[in-house]
Motif scaffolding. Structure first.
Motif, short mmCIF file in Angstrom:
data_model
loop_
_atom_site.label_atom_id
_atom_site.label_comp_id
_atom_site.label_asym_id
_atom_site.label_seq_id
_atom_site.Cartn_x
_atom_site.Cartn_y
_atom_site.Cartn_z
N LYS A 166 -9.11 11.12 6.02
CA LYS A 166 -9.61 10.02 6.82
C LYS A 166 -10.40 12.39 7.61
CE LYS A 166 -6.89 7.09 7.83
NZ LYS A 166 -5.87 5.78 8.32
N ILE A 167 -11.08 11.46 8.02
CA ILE A 167 -11.44 12.55 9.38
C ILE A 167 -12.27 11.25 10.62
CG2 ILE A 167 -12.09 14.28 7.92
CD1 ILE A 167 -15.46 13.87 8.25
N LEU A 168 -12.17 12.10 11.85
CA LEU A 168 -12.75 11.69 12.89
C LEU A 168 -14.07 12.19 13.54
CD1 LEU A 168 -9.39 12.47 14.93
CD2 LEU A 168 -10.07 10.21 14.73
N SER A 169 -14.82 11.32 13.92
CA SER A 169 -16.34 11.11 13.43
C SER A 169 -16.22 10.45 15.68
CB SER A 169 -16.98 11.19 13.10
OG SER A 169 -17.01 9.76 12.96
N ALA A 170 -17.57 10.76 16.31
CA ALA A 170 -17.92 10.52 17.49
C ALA A 170 -19.29 10.54 17.64
CB ALA A 170 -16.85 10.08 18.69
N HIS A 171 -19.76 10.35 18.41
CA HIS A 171 -21.05 10.36 19.76
C HIS A 171 -21.26 11.52 19.87
CE1 HIS A 171 -22.68 6.91 18.23
NE2 HIS A 171 -22.32 5.97 19.13
N SER A 172 -19.30 12.94 20.70
CA SER A 172 -19.64 13.45 21.20
C SER A 172 -18.18 14.93 20.42
CB SER A 172 -18.35 13.22 22.72
OG SER A 172 -17.89 12.41 22.69
N LYS A 241 -22.70 12.60 15.54
CA LYS A 241 -23.24 14.19 15.79
C LYS A 241 -22.43 14.32 15.90
CE LYS A 241 -27.15 13.55 19.15
NZ LYS A 241 -27.61 12.69 18.85
N HIS A 242 -20.70 14.10 16.07
CA HIS A 242 -19.48 15.61 15.98
C HIS A 242 -18.58 14.65 14.91
CE1 HIS A 242 -21.30 18.34 18.84
NE2 HIS A 242 -21.50 16.93 19.26
N ALA A 243 -17.88 15.23 13.60
CA ALA A 243 -16.61 15.20 13.04
C ALA A 243 -16.02 16.02 13.11
CB ALA A 243 -17.12 15.01 12.35
N THR A 244 -14.63 15.70 13.79
CA THR A 244 -13.30 16.76 12.85
C THR A 244 -12.41 16.95 11.87
OG1 THR A 244 -13.51 17.12 15.37
CG2 THR A 244 -11.26 17.75 13.99
N LEU A 245 -12.04 18.13 11.31
CA LEU A 245 -11.85 17.43 9.94
C LEU A 245 -10.46 17.55 9.99
CD1 LEU A 245 -13.76 20.35 7.93
CD2 LEU A 245 -13.97 17.49 8.28
N THR A 246 -9.85 16.32 10.71
CA THR A 246 -8.27 16.41 10.66
C THR A 246 -7.69 15.76 9.63
OG1 THR A 246 -8.76 14.04 11.63
CG2 THR A 246 -8.64 15.28 13.12
N ASN A 247 -8.01 15.51 8.54
CA ASN A 247 -7.35 14.80 7.65
C ASN A 247 -5.74 14.35 7.81
OD1 ASN A 247 -9.18 15.82 5.59
ND2 ASN A 247 -8.76 18.11 5.63
#
Ligand code: LMR
Length: 352
Positions: A166-172, A241-247
């Motif tokens: 999983k990755i995390l995503s948000a508006h910011s 708008k944003h996602a971070t490839l945290t895995n």
């Protein structure tokens, strides 16, 4: 979240009545019409799930259907119902227990509310460093034992099929745990995932998968976590708008059936279906791997979401914030189970 409102109780009662009739009818068919190839009605297996028709879970289910119908020479017909068209997450498990459908492939994170909390061990952040470590559990003794625990709920676990990490995503933008502070995040109904969001200072909101897009687009929640494939197939990238490839965690499925239904099948049919499932599993895992990579690429190309690859220092900060969840949730999922997974994977035990 799992309170039974009068409306829900009404639905459940109706479901139970319908299912009682269905079970009685199925029993009648078995008793009055012994199956002979080419003569009797085929046994119908309704396979319901929540993923989109184009998603890898759907394609895996189609592959299983093709093999199952071939190996049983038409004595079984598999009917596929994707996209929560029959039931949402929680309802589909109830429907399976009651016999209204015969197969599902829910995310294992959804077994906690059913009372099998040990499955939430899969939700612990960073418990698997990758697919190799994961498969030591899902294809080994621990995975089998976990599936066996489903019997106490009238279910039978037949296989694990991967989705991915999983990755995390948000508006910011989300560069580190501080950026998640105070954000409302859609999660699956797992207490471990809930604890994980609390650990980040976020406000977890458990919502059915079919409700995630709407909640994100209307601002009911600010962000979420999911695999790239799910984010793409549910169009979540259009409203994040944003996602971070945290895995940072794993999402995968257990293919399950109703134990009474499955053990009541003629032995040769059951063997053919189990063969079809076993042969589908590596195909399902390949579809998932390919689709997660393709989905990430397609979302990048769309330009709607900006993907951030964390720096080593940022990765360390995510890990430091999330690893305490292992200890925090040990009494829920089982300290012994966590330790057995560390031992089976050879994964370095997070600092306690
Ligand atoms: C989710 O609810 O996010 C997932 O479990 C959906 C799925 O089946 O992949």
């Amino acid at each position: 979240m799992h309170d039974v409102t009068p409306a829900k109780a009404g639905v459940q009662t109706r479901l139970r009545k319908t299912c009682g009739l269905l079970l009685a009818f199925t029993a009648l068919v078995f008793i009055s019409a012994p199956l002979r190839a080419g003569e009797a009605q085929p046994i119908v297996i309704k396979f319901s799930h929540v993923a989109a028709p184009q998603a890898h879970k759907s394609r895996a289910a189609e592959h299983f259907k093709m093999l199952a119908e071939r190996y049983t020479e038409g004595r079984v017909r598999i009917e596929l119902y994707p996209n929560s068209q029959l039931y949402k997450d929680k309802e589909e498990l109830e429907a399976l227990q009651l016999g209204a459908v015969q197969m599902l492939a829910p995310s294992v994170s959804k077994f906690g509310p059913l009372g099998i909390r040990a499955f939430e061990v899969f939700d612990l952040p960073y418990i698997f460093a990758g697919y190799e470590e994961l498969s030591k559990v899902t294809h080994g003794e621990i995975g089998r034992e976990l599936l066996d625990r489903l019997k106490s709920k009238g279910l039978i676990g037949l296989a694990y099929w991967n989705n991915g990490f999983k990755i995390l995503s948000a508006h910011s933008p989300l560069y580190g745990p501080d950026d998640v502070l105070g954000l409302k995040m859609r999660i699956q109904a797992s207490k471990v995932i809930e604890a994980q969001m609390w650990a980040l200072g976020a406000l977890p909101q458990a919502l059915a998968f079919s409700e995630a897009y709407q909640a994100l687009s209307s601002g009911v929640v600010d962000g979420t976590e999911n695999t790239p494939a799910n984010m793409y197939n549910q169009n979540m990238y259009e409203v994040q708008k944003h996602a971070t490839l945290t895995n940072h965690g794993y999402l995968g499925y257990a293919v399950i059936s109703n134990d009474t239904f499955w053990s009541g099948l003629p032995a040769d049919i059951r063997a053919s279906l189990e063969r079809a499932i076993a042969e589908t599993t590596p195909v399902a895992d390949r579809f998932a791997l390919e689709e997660n990579a393709a989905a990430l690429e397609a979302m990048r190309q769309s330009g709607k979401t900006t993907f951030h690859e964390p720096t080593p220092a940022e990765r360390a900060a995510w890990r430091a914030a999330l690893l305490p969840v292992h200890d925090e949730m040990a009494s829920r999922v089982g300290r012994d189970l966590i330790d057995r997974i560390y031992a089976a994977t050879g994964h370095k035990v997070p600092a306690r």
